[in-house]
Scaffold this motif. Sequence first.
Motif, PDB file in Angstrom:
ATOM      1  N   THR A 256      -2.204   4.383  -3.421  1.00  0.00           N
ATOM      2  CA  THR A 256      -2.238   5.747  -3.652  1.00  0.00           C
ATOM      3  C   THR A 256      -0.734   5.893  -4.040  1.00  0.00           C
ATOM      4  O   THR A 256       0.309   5.361  -3.077  1.00  0.00           O
ATOM      5  CB  THR A 256      -2.752   6.457  -2.396  1.00  0.00           C
ATOM      6  OG1 THR A 256      -4.071   6.352  -2.204  1.00  0.00           O
ATOM      7  CG2 THR A 256      -2.248   7.950  -2.668  1.00  0.00           C
TER       8      THR A 256
ATOM      9  N   GLU B 275     -10.862  15.431   0.002  1.00  0.00           N
ATOM     10  CA  GLU B 275     -10.155  14.668   1.128  1.00  0.00           C
ATOM     11  C   GLU B 275      -9.632  15.651   2.194  1.00  0.00           C
ATOM     12  O   GLU B 275      -9.023  16.582   1.908  1.00  0.00           O
ATOM     13  CB  GLU B 275      -8.856  14.109   0.310  1.00  0.00           C
ATOM     14  CG  GLU B 275      -7.955  13.352   1.256  1.00  0.00           C
ATOM     15  CD  GLU B 275      -6.674  12.684   0.795  1.00  0.00           C
ATOM     16  OE1 GLU B 275      -6.770  12.458  -0.163  1.00  0.00           O
ATOM     17  OE2 GLU B 275      -5.748  12.603   1.781  1.00  0.00           O
TER      18      GLU B 275
ATOM     19  N   LYS C  44       6.757   6.118   0.332  1.00  0.00           N
ATOM     20  CA  LYS C  44       7.809   6.102   1.215  1.00  0.00           C
ATOM     21  C   LYS C  44       8.738   4.645   0.812  1.00  0.00           C
ATOM     22  O   LYS C  44       9.848   4.737   0.974  1.00  0.00           O
ATOM     23  CB  LYS C  44       7.454   6.051   2.676  1.00  0.00           C
ATOM     24  CG  LYS C  44       6.841   7.482   2.995  1.00  0.00           C
ATOM     25  CD  LYS C  44       7.789   8.504   2.858  1.00  0.00           C
ATOM     26  CE  LYS C  44       7.072  10.117   2.762  1.00  0.00           C
ATOM     27  NZ  LYS C  44       6.168  10.383   3.466  1.00  0.00           N
TER      28      LYS C  44
ATOM     29  N   ASN D 167      -0.580   4.247   0.737  1.00  0.00           N
ATOM     30  CA  ASN D 167       0.127   5.062   0.113  1.00  0.00           C
ATOM     31  C   ASN D 167       1.783   4.837  -0.304  1.00  0.00           C
ATOM     32  O   ASN D 167       2.190   4.418   1.017  1.00  0.00           O
ATOM     33  CB  ASN D 167       0.215   6.646   0.501  1.00  0.00           C
ATOM     34  CG  ASN D 167       1.001   7.665  -0.144  1.00  0.00           C
ATOM     35  OD1 ASN D 167       2.483   7.136  -0.483  1.00  0.00           O
ATOM     36  ND2 ASN D 167       0.596   8.735  -0.613  1.00  0.00           N
TER      37      ASN D 167
ATOM     38  N   GLY E  22      -6.807  11.981   5.020  1.00  0.00           N
ATOM     39  CA  GLY E  22      -5.365  11.632   4.859  1.00  0.00           C
ATOM     40  C   GLY E  22      -4.391  12.733   5.381  1.00  0.00           C
ATOM     41  O   GLY E  22      -4.524  13.875   5.166  1.00  0.00           O
ATOM     42  N   HIS E  23      -3.469  12.304   5.507  1.00  0.00           N
ATOM     43  CA  HIS E  23      -2.039  13.008   6.004  1.00  0.00           C
ATOM     44  C   HIS E  23      -1.620  12.668   7.592  1.00  0.00           C
ATOM     45  O   HIS E  23      -2.432  13.356   8.372  1.00  0.00           O
ATOM     46  CB  HIS E  23      -1.906  14.476   5.626  1.00  0.00           C
ATOM     47  CG  HIS E  23      -0.557  14.878   5.421  1.00  0.00           C
ATOM     48  ND1 HIS E  23       0.246  14.735   4.410  1.00  0.00           N
ATOM     49  CD2 HIS E  23       0.515  15.395   6.494  1.00  0.00           C
ATOM     50  CE1 HIS E  23       1.452  15.282   4.292  1.00  0.00           C
ATOM     51  NE2 HIS E  23       1.578  15.580   5.508  1.00  0.00           N
ATOM     52  N   ASP E  24      -0.632  12.039   8.027  1.00  0.00           N
ATOM     53  CA  ASP E  24      -0.428  11.964   9.267  1.00  0.00           C
ATOM     54  C   ASP E  24      -1.107  11.148   9.845  1.00  0.00           C
ATOM     55  O   ASP E  24      -1.137  11.124  11.227  1.00  0.00           O
ATOM     56  CB  ASP E  24       0.087  13.345   9.922  1.00  0.00           C
ATOM     57  CG  ASP E  24       1.272  13.790   9.296  1.00  0.00           C
ATOM     58  OD1 ASP E  24       1.591  15.035   9.723  1.00  0.00           O
ATOM     59  OD2 ASP E  24       2.272  13.146   9.037  1.00  0.00           O
TER      60      ASP E  24
ATOM     61  N   SER F  61      -6.403   7.352   3.231  1.00  0.00           N
ATOM     62  CA  SER F  61      -5.201   7.022   2.333  1.00  0.00           C
ATOM     63  C   SER F  61      -4.173   7.298   3.433  1.00  0.00           C
ATOM     64  O   SER F  61      -3.922   8.487   3.839  1.00  0.00           O
ATOM     65  CB  SER F  61      -5.069   7.836   1.211  1.00  0.00           C
ATOM     66  OG  SER F  61      -5.115   9.054   1.216  1.00  0.00           O
ATOM     67  N   ILE F  62      -3.553   6.214   3.667  1.00  0.00           N
ATOM     68  CA  ILE F  62      -1.959   6.222   4.648  1.00  0.00           C
ATOM     69  C   ILE F  62      -0.891   5.791   4.292  1.00  0.00           C
ATOM     70  O   ILE F  62      -0.708   4.643   3.529  1.00  0.00           O
ATOM     71  CB  ILE F  62      -2.700   5.390   6.039  1.00  0.00           C
ATOM     72  CG1 ILE F  62      -4.078   6.043   6.283  1.00  0.00           C
ATOM     73  CG2 ILE F  62      -1.811   5.699   6.905  1.00  0.00           C
ATOM     74  CD1 ILE F  62      -4.604   5.384   7.646  1.00  0.00           C
TER      75      ILE F  62
ATOM     76  N   GLU G  66      -2.358  11.019  -6.745  1.00  0.00           N
ATOM     77  CA  GLU G  66      -2.321  12.483  -6.239  1.00  0.00           C
ATOM     78  C   GLU G  66      -1.385  13.322  -7.039  1.00  0.00           C
ATOM     79  O   GLU G  66      -0.365  12.732  -7.434  1.00  0.00           O
ATOM     80  CB  GLU G  66      -2.131  12.395  -4.666  1.00  0.00           C
ATOM     81  CG  GLU G  66      -2.830  11.463  -3.860  1.00  0.00           C
ATOM     82  CD  GLU G  66      -2.365  11.481  -2.383  1.00  0.00           C
ATOM     83  OE1 GLU G  66      -1.309  11.600  -2.325  1.00  0.00           O
ATOM     84  OE2 GLU G  66      -3.211  11.340  -1.554  1.00  0.00           O
TER      85      GLU G  66
HETATM   86  N1  LIG Z   1      -3.457  11.325   1.320  1.00  0.00           N
HETATM   87  C1  LIG Z   1      -2.770  11.040   2.251  1.00  0.00           C
HETATM   88  C2  LIG Z   1      -1.752   9.912   1.834  1.00  0.00           C
HETATM   89  O1  LIG Z   1      -2.059   9.326   0.869  1.00  0.00           O
HETATM   90  C3  LIG Z   1      -0.836   9.569   2.647  1.00  0.00           C
HETATM   91  O2  LIG Z   1      -0.353  10.503   3.625  1.00  0.00           O
HETATM   92  P1  LIG Z   1       0.821  10.231   4.985  1.00  0.00           P
HETATM   93  O3  LIG Z   1       0.002   8.861   5.572  1.00  0.00           O
HETATM   94  O4  LIG Z   1       1.946   9.659   4.098  1.00  0.00           O
HETATM   95  O5  LIG Z   1       0.817  11.289   5.697  1.00  0.00           O
END
Ligand SMILES: NCC(=O)COP(=O)(O)O
Length: 249
Positions: A41, A158, A10, A7, A197-199, A219-220, A76
Amino acid sequence: MTKLSVNVNKVAHLRNTRHMEVPSVTWAARTALDAGAVGVTVHPRPDERHIREYDVYAIQEVLKETAYAGREYNIEGNPFEGKYIELVTTVKPDQCTLVPDDPGAFTSNAGWKVSENRERLIEVIGDLKKHCGRVSLFMDADPDEIRLAKEVGADRVELYTEPYADAWGTDEQDNVLRRFIEASKAAQKAGLGLNAGHDLNLDNLGYLIQHIPWLDEVSIGHALIADALQTGLKESVKAYLNICNRFTG
Ligand SMILES: NCC(=O)COP(=O)(O)O
Ligand SMILES: CC(=O)[C@@H](O)[C@H](O)COP(=O)(O)O
């Protein structure tokens, strides 16, 4: 084998703090793909705090390059907010991951209550399937709601893993993991593909995959990009890939 989609939200966040294309979001996408990520992503939020509309199209062009044949684009977003539907019906990504975020959400903070959104999810998923390869629903680790995801036409779910990440290293760690294993088995039994995914980060990712080896994709973004500030992006992606490969056949 659990695949990694990087992803790049950031990278766009940092880019947006100056009026110049530095750092480049397409450079980040290419670097992640060159390092072996299965795909890219993005989460184009309505306020464009990070990924902007033009980023979505620019990454589509990167993924069209011969060198990246077979790699995947995962977009997303909340289909009932902003320009998400317009973007994905134009770009036609490999995967649409539907997330129930309010426009002003600080970050994604919950999965779908399919039981409260059945009719509109059935309709929007049916429409999206005409334009993208797969539809995945961002879900809490709730077996009942996950079973309903199949009923409304989702191809995958997910798992929203912030609760797992929050419990990591605490006395609650294994209790929460058990909830995620139960939810993952419900997805498997329902015939749903399974993403997460997430954190997720270098500390907590391996334990999750080790206990849920049928996980199709993680997905990170946040932690991987933060790690890249120390190791470089290519090495950061490779570190996550090593964990994905180590715990699945
Ligand atoms: N779907 C989770 C993603 O794409 C990224 O989540 P994160 O690693 O930024 O918390
Ligand atoms: C859905 C999800 O958990 C993340 O993919 C999301 O993209 C994070 O959004 P931010 O990068 O805006 O925090």
